[in-house]
Design an enzyme around this catalytic site. Structure first.
Site, PDB file in Angstrom:
ATOM      1  N   GLN A 198      -1.225  -5.892   5.035  1.00 19.20           N
ATOM      2  CA  GLN A 198      -1.149  -4.468   5.359  1.00 19.20           C
ATOM      3  C   GLN A 198      -2.529  -3.878   5.086  1.00 19.20           C
ATOM      4  OE1 GLN A 198       2.186  -3.121   6.305  1.00 19.20           O
ATOM      5  NE2 GLN A 198       2.480  -5.333   6.520  1.00 19.20           N
ATOM      6  N   ALA A 239       8.065   4.547   4.572  1.00 15.46           N
ATOM      7  CA  ALA A 239       7.605   3.198   4.913  1.00 15.46           C
ATOM      8  C   ALA A 239       6.290   3.229   5.686  1.00 15.46           C
ATOM      9  CB  ALA A 239       8.683   2.478   5.712  1.00 15.46           C
ATOM     10  N   HIS A 240       5.779   2.061   5.971  1.00 12.98           N
ATOM     11  CA  HIS A 240       4.471   1.950   6.641  1.00 12.98           C
ATOM     12  C   HIS A 240       4.475   2.564   8.038  1.00 12.98           C
ATOM     13  CE1 HIS A 240       5.610  -2.533   7.706  1.00 12.98           C
ATOM     14  NE2 HIS A 240       6.607  -1.717   7.917  1.00 12.98           N
ATOM     15  N   ASN A 241       3.354   3.217   8.338  1.00 16.10           N
ATOM     16  CA  ASN A 241       3.111   3.797   9.659  1.00 16.10           C
ATOM     17  C   ASN A 241       4.040   4.962  10.016  1.00 16.10           C
ATOM     18  OD1 ASN A 241       2.164   0.656  10.069  1.00 16.10           O
ATOM     19  ND2 ASN A 241       0.874   2.124  11.165  1.00 16.10           N
ATOM     20  N   SER A 259       7.301   3.179  10.961  1.00 12.78           N
ATOM     21  CA  SER A 259       6.808   3.684  12.245  1.00 12.78           C
ATOM     22  C   SER A 259       7.593   4.872  12.793  1.00 12.78           C
ATOM     23  CB  SER A 259       6.776   2.582  13.306  1.00 12.78           C
ATOM     24  OG  SER A 259       5.924   1.543  12.892  1.00 12.78           O
TER      25      SER A 259
END
Lengths: 346, 346, 346
Positions: A198, A239-241, A259
């Protein structure tokens, strides 16, 4: 510090009804007001308390007309709720401000420290960190390499910010929150999983407040983004993005999967879950504990698991409650039909 | 660091279509690719972006055939997704490695320190801790007495590991996670509760990754066990005496109550709750926000509260949506029966 | 330390059946008992294990009569469960007690330190903190200004307690928990939000245990209160101005929104959500994952989202399962009515 009713009325441009010289040194809720404290009446549900409260002063709206005798001194103001917020701010600002750099802090050589900063004990600041004026880093904070923190931002004890993240100005981040840990990304490989590195970061814009023990993961590539003016409560998972739009407010324990894009000016209840890779429009209201599997149009009010328009949810709840009744009706109809058939068969 | 398309193609055993000398120094998502970056196309949903992306290079699968003109240089590879994962790893490994022992760390006299270790500032290591080669303990970590940590394991800032716990090799534990706090065990006694001492530990096997602010409680007796290859996301609760089987993946904010056994190769969504003392088979898939009150057979896919097979859940959702319609039908039937009765009564 | 069956039986006032001289040095669960350990049988579900367990000694209730041969030495006691709890306590107390003040701790000049205290490495104690006898502050703890901590209370690593909070005596607070962060209060103002200062505190009464990474916010005004004997699990959210009544037990990941009052002697499952400004009676049981939107009467047992009496919930679950069947019945009735109409129309 003590203030008279008159002094407070002058500050708030209000009007004193009663003893203008009575003094207070603290603030209280009207239902448990004590002598020497100032209280307020903003919610009509609480009106009955004003006749029995022991608070010395009560802020009320200008249109308030007592229906019984009141012991407390009243101060009539245009907006009691906003006035009490002003006073709470005053009280809060009266606390001594933290200043200076604790000798136990560990600060990398490449970091330039503004004069106005506070750095608490056992705080760790890695190479190439950039710190704005008036930044406050409480004890036991961790700031990884290349992190930037804008002016006036307050980072409470034990916050951990991983490398490369960007925190705006005038932000508040409460204790134990983790910003920039790896997103949860793995590729299946022969029955086990391989980590996907990441390499992105987290960007927190200005005027964001984040509660305690919340987690905001760094992007796989690019950035996880929390836009200007967002307010996040405690124990939230981002969470990521993910991107959260400006001035959106999210209550505790909500989770947003990878996302997903949440619009601006949304109001999200507690313990809500958003699926990944979906898009939530602006000005969306989501009821507590809802589960959101799909895109949501702007200006919606939704609720439930899976979430539906609030009206539909309410109707379903009633319908489910009445299922035994419906079933009984169907049984009765069956019997009537049997009777009709017999009659006809005769 | 900069690389040409040709250098990257050689590394990935791919084929360059376009300018082989164009250089990139970072990675980006195709929808927000910038000049000087490399992007990739793996999900067909994103294909349309390839015609407008500003990324200088795009990795594509060998069978990709453009339908319009593309500005970016393409590199055709066997598996664009796995290649991008390889490149992300490369970029990630290019970061300078943390090494050495910070002079502020507090390390008990009985601890033997391998040469290859990293121990960050303000990290505390209690008596009889055993540390493998290449272990990295970031700042502000707490390692209680008798803890063992296997080689190559990375413990991020602020992680707390209580006494007697065992962490395998090649694990990653993210910031703020707590391992080995007391299980939640109390015996009712005259209207209040008496604590039941929790004398077991937590055992984390090899190749486990654990997200930020997750909590894994020590066993009452024996061990709470996280098997090899398990991946846990952020803010997860694992209660005392739980066992999670190898290569199971659990998304954020899920909770597993005491003594429950989750099988291997399961995929558990976010915000799921497992009751205590139940057994979940291998290769079980659980949808987000589900509640699992009972044992689950291997190879099931379940969803809902209480969880049912996914198909049944979907059917129930539709049925509940159509309840008003069903109710209307029943009302109509009632009227028809009334009409029939009248007709017959005539 | 090793003990013989006879020594343990004497301590527990029990009766030895078998080899009184067999020795044990640890405790185990009956299903994975090893030689040299003592186990117990309290739950009849586990009775069959007693005939195969490898534990050297098993505690059983006095009325237990074996139906087959048992290898282990038995100790018959009045209450096997409470005896094992006593023994676990003994084992637990045998661990060496932490004592003294680590030289790296940062303690403000105005703080008086009792002789009996433990203060671990990198712990920070701000001005005017009051600490009782036998308080244990593990490493990396943060105690803000004016905090009071009662005697015998244990604060595990990394706990953060903001200024002005009050912690009772004989409490246990596990790692990573945050007490006294700002409540989540904002006033809408021209499309963005203004922070409402949170000038209250948190009061934790005596004999409270709090799990890891839990968050309890300070009150806007007045106090957020956790009454005597409350037990909170991990990752729980308690919002500002909440009150939790004495001896109430709350499982992990539950959230209580602002100003809600939970009664005494309640049992709350995991992942439950309480709306704000509601009142929950005494002795209320709430099933896991429930959502509580409104007041709840004392002595209720509720479940679901929104929560209803447990019996009603169970009925609804069955009803929803049988919806396809109900729908089929209605379809059949419609056909029969059509047939009747045709017959009559003839």
């Amino acid at each position: 510090m003590e203030f008279t009713a008159q002094q407070i009325a002058d500050f708030l441009q209000g009007e004193v009804i009663g003893d203008a010289q009575v003094k207070v040194n603290n603030v209280s809720k009207i239902e448990d007001g004590k002598p020497g404290t100032l209280s307020f009446l903003a919610n009509p549900k609480y009106t009955h308390y004003i006749y029995t409260t022991k608070a010395s002063i009560v802020l009320v709206n200008r249109d308030f007309e007592p229906e019984e005798k009141i012991t407390a001194t009243l101060i009539k103001v245009n907006d009691a709720y906003s006035c009490i917020a002003q006073l709470l701010n005053l009280v809060s600002q009266a606390r001594p401000e933290k200043k200076g750099i604790d000798s136990s802090a560990s600060i990398a050589a490449s970091v330039t420290i503004p004069q106005s900063i506070y750095i608490g004990a056992f705080t760790y600041i890695d190479e190439n960190v950039k710190l704005g004026e008036n930044v406050k880093l409480y004890p036991q904070v961790y700031i990884g390499e290349n992190v930037t923190i804008g002016e006036n931002t307050i980072i409470y004890p034990g916050v951990k910010i991983y490398h490369d993240c960007v925190i705006g100005s005038n932000c508040i981040i409460h204790a134990g929150t983790v910003i920039g840990a790896d997103g949860f990304g793995f590729a299946p490989h022969n029955g086990s999983y391989e980590k996907i590195a990441q390499i992105g970061n987290v960007v927190i814009e200005d005027f964001v407040e984040i509660g305690a023990n919340t987690t905001i993961d760094r992007a796989t590539m690019g950035s996880t983004i929390i836009r200007k003016g967002v307010k996040l409560d405690n124990l939230i998972q981002v969470a990521h993005n993910v991107e959260v739009g400006n001035n959106t407010v999210i209550a505790a324990q909500t989770g947003i999967a990878g996302s997903t894009k949440v619009g601006s000016h949304c109001m999200i209840g507690g313990q809500v879950g958003f699926a990944g890779h979906i898009s939530i429009g602006d000005r969306v209201n989501v009821g507590a504990q809802s589960g959101i599997p799909n895109n949501v149009k702007p200006d919606s009010t939704i609720l439930g698991y899976p979430a539906v328009p609030a009206r539909e949810f309410a109707r379903s709840v009633v319908m489910i409650k009445k299922l035994p009744e419906l079933r009984q009706t169907v049984d009765d109809l069956r019997k009537e039909i049997e009777a009709l058939k017999k009659q006809l068969g005769k």
